[in-house]
Design an enzyme around this catalytic site. Structure first.
Site, PDB file in Angstrom:
ATOM      1  N   HIS A  46      69.199   0.659 -26.677  1.00 14.47           N
ATOM      2  CA  HIS A  46      68.055   0.609 -27.591  1.00 14.47           C
ATOM      3  C   HIS A  46      67.059   1.718 -27.286  1.00 14.47           C
ATOM      4  O   HIS A  46      66.481   2.321 -28.204  1.00 14.47           O
ATOM      5  CB  HIS A  46      67.375  -0.766 -27.472  1.00 14.47           C
ATOM      6  CG  HIS A  46      66.095  -0.875 -28.227  1.00 14.47           C
ATOM      7  ND1 HIS A  46      64.866  -0.784 -27.613  1.00 14.47           N
ATOM      8  CD2 HIS A  46      65.847  -1.051 -29.551  1.00 14.47           C
ATOM      9  CE1 HIS A  46      63.921  -0.920 -28.517  1.00 14.47           C
ATOM     10  NE2 HIS A  46      64.481  -1.075 -29.699  1.00 14.47           N
ATOM     11  N   GLU A  49      68.225   4.896 -28.762  1.00 11.70           N
ATOM     12  CA  GLU A  49      67.953   4.878 -30.210  1.00 11.70           C
ATOM     13  C   GLU A  49      66.543   5.378 -30.493  1.00 11.70           C
ATOM     14  O   GLU A  49      66.309   6.176 -31.406  1.00 11.70           O
ATOM     15  CB  GLU A  49      68.136   3.458 -30.746  1.00 11.70           C
ATOM     16  CG  GLU A  49      67.759   3.284 -32.207  1.00 11.70           C
ATOM     17  CD  GLU A  49      67.062   1.970 -32.458  1.00 11.70           C
ATOM     18  OE1 GLU A  49      65.973   1.996 -33.078  1.00 11.70           O
ATOM     19  OE2 GLU A  49      67.583   0.916 -32.055  1.00 11.70           O
ATOM     20  N   HIS A  50      65.578   4.924 -29.716  1.00 11.05           N
ATOM     21  CA  HIS A  50      64.196   5.392 -29.882  1.00 11.05           C
ATOM     22  C   HIS A  50      64.065   6.881 -29.564  1.00 11.05           C
ATOM     23  O   HIS A  50      63.398   7.628 -30.289  1.00 11.05           O
ATOM     24  CB  HIS A  50      63.261   4.604 -28.957  1.00 11.05           C
ATOM     25  CG  HIS A  50      62.796   3.308 -29.518  1.00 11.05           C
ATOM     26  ND1 HIS A  50      61.467   2.991 -29.710  1.00 11.05           N
ATOM     27  CD2 HIS A  50      63.490   2.212 -29.948  1.00 11.05           C
ATOM     28  CE1 HIS A  50      61.357   1.785 -30.219  1.00 11.05           C
ATOM     29  NE2 HIS A  50      62.578   1.282 -30.361  1.00 11.05           N
ATOM     30  N   GLU A 126      57.018  -3.504 -27.665  1.00 15.02           N
ATOM     31  CA  GLU A 126      57.991  -4.203 -28.507  1.00 15.02           C
ATOM     32  C   GLU A 126      58.495  -5.467 -27.801  1.00 15.02           C
ATOM     33  O   GLU A 126      58.644  -6.525 -28.434  1.00 15.02           O
ATOM     34  CB  GLU A 126      59.150  -3.265 -28.841  1.00 15.02           C
ATOM     35  CG  GLU A 126      60.101  -3.790 -29.898  1.00 15.02           C
ATOM     36  CD  GLU A 126      61.192  -2.787 -30.268  1.00 15.02           C
ATOM     37  OE1 GLU A 126      62.059  -3.155 -31.085  1.00 15.02           O
ATOM     38  OE2 GLU A 126      61.186  -1.653 -29.738  1.00 15.02           O
TER      39      GLU A 126
END
Length: 409
Positions: A46, A49-50, A126
């Site tokens: 993840h 991905e950022h 997040e």
């Protein structure tokens, strides 16, 4: 008609030309998800991905955003347990420019240490956001406990501890192992203009694997755990999980029908019996998550703490009725028609078509027409759904509860 190009390096390009629209959706699908991470890498998929949005050798993060705004397009990404997708939707005459930016991000991201530090803070927020949302975090607690010591139970976002350990070297090592041509599918849907697929092949069809693709799965069994967590929240939240089916199971569509009748729609048993008849919950539903080698069926409900015991009992009563009394032919027929309608309506956008085709190629390696899928749904029988319900709900479930105070259960 869906077409497939396999490049010399093993990367696959899947396309569906829809000539009556003016848009094109492009997605880069990578078979890299959180369940492929090592324990110390939890959350790294993840985080990568950022980071692909944080700047390349020729574009800053702001420039990437501005270029898509300038052409009226959208760009985004997501990470799941088993794959990652970077996707964009633009007008057809901007498609080449969009895919060039995606390729730049995919191959030339800098992973600047300063940007890594800043994005670390963003992802931490997040994580905190999910922690502050009890109807989300109750699912995370469920997965963590029922799949204990298996990557499938680890949070996609990672933890504060793992997040703080990520470095550029870790990112590059992970991508060398997982972002290999054999693990990548590029899906395109929309008004595909002449030469566009060849352009994609020129950008993505030449890069080579530094290492062989890594794909090692340990199939976990659901542990019938019971966990309670107390938080500052107005409602109590409960998740109840049973073993499900893998994506390639022969009777997967029987499970789809079963879930839809149990808690997948407003006419479902759980919605009607618990919300409409008893008024015990605003939110009550079920879902099934299917993976390459396993699956899970989950029921969720939220209510006030003084009604939690009644809600829990009512859920188990509904499941008991499903096991002992089965379903009616009308329920099966209505569910199948609803599923076919939802399938057709969900594919009216180029994004949806791109997503469906990309996942089908990545997960199944084949593509079925809507008629073929509809026929398979029609083949589901009352007996197959009843038998599957008895099989699934005969297992002892895993239960996760979040509540504002101690209540007697």
């Amino acid at each position: 008609m869906i077409k497939k190009i396999t490049c010399n390096n093993g990367l696959r390009i899947i396309s569906e030309d829809i000539s009556h629209v003016r848009s094109v959706a492009v997605g880069i699908w990578v078979q890299a998800g959180s369940r492929y991470e090592l324990p110390q890498e939890n959350g790294l998929t993840h985080f990568i991905e950022h980071m692909l949005f944080k700047g390349t050798a020729t574009r800053s993060a702001k420039q990437i955003a501005e270029e898509f705004d300038r052409i009226g397009g959208n760009i985004n990404a997501f990470t799941s347990k088993e794959n990652t997708c970077y996707y964009a939707k633009v007008l057809d005459h901007h498609a080449k420019h969009a895919v060039e930016i995606l390729a730049d991000m995919f191959f030339n991201s800098l992973f600047d240490p300063n940007e890594i530090e800043k994005e670390r803070l963003v992802v931490l927020e997040e994580i905190n956001m999910v922690e502050d949302t009890p109807d989300d975090i109750v699912h995370e607690y469920l997965w963590r406990e029922m799949y204990e010591n298996n990557p499938l139970g680890s949070p996609i976002l990672g933890t504060e501890e793992t997040l703080n350990s990520f470095t550029k070297e870790m990112i590059l090592s992970y991508m060398e192992r997982h972002y290999t041509p054999d693990n990548v599918v590029i899906s395109v849907a929309g008004n595909i203009q002449e030469g566009f697929l060849e352009y994609i092949e020129s950008l993505f069809g030449q890069y080579k694997s530094v290492k062989k693709p890594v794909k090692s799965l340990e199939t976990p069994a659901i542990k019938p755990i019971y966990t309670e967590n107390f938080r500052e929240t107005e409602q109590a939240h409960i998740c109840i999980a049973y073993p499900g089916l893998s994506i390639n199971a022969d009777n997967i569509y029987s499970l789809v029908v079963l879930n839809n009748i149990l808690g997948g729609s407003m006419s479902s048993r759980l919605f009607q019996e618990i919300r409409e008849d008893k008024g015990l919950a605003y939110s009550i539903y079920s879902y099934h998550s299917s993976y390459e080698d396993t699956g899970v069926v989950v029921v969720y409900g939220g209510t006030s703490s003084n009604q939690l015991n009644e809600l829990k009992t009512s859920i188990f009563d509904s499941i008991e009725n499903v096991m002992n009394k089965g379903f009616t032919e009308t329920e099966i027929l209505n569910s199948k028609e609803q599923l076919k309608g939802n399938l057709l309506l969900s594919l009216e956008s180029t994004n949806a078509r791109m997503s469906r085709n990309g996942k089908n190629e990545l997960l199944y390696g084949k593509h079925r027409t809507l008629d073929e899928v509809s026929e398979t749904i029609d083949e589901v029988t009352l007996e197959s759904v009843v038998d599957l319900a008895k099989e699934i709900f005969s297992h002892k479930p895993a239960i996760s509860i979040i509540m504002p105070k101690k209540v007697d259960l």
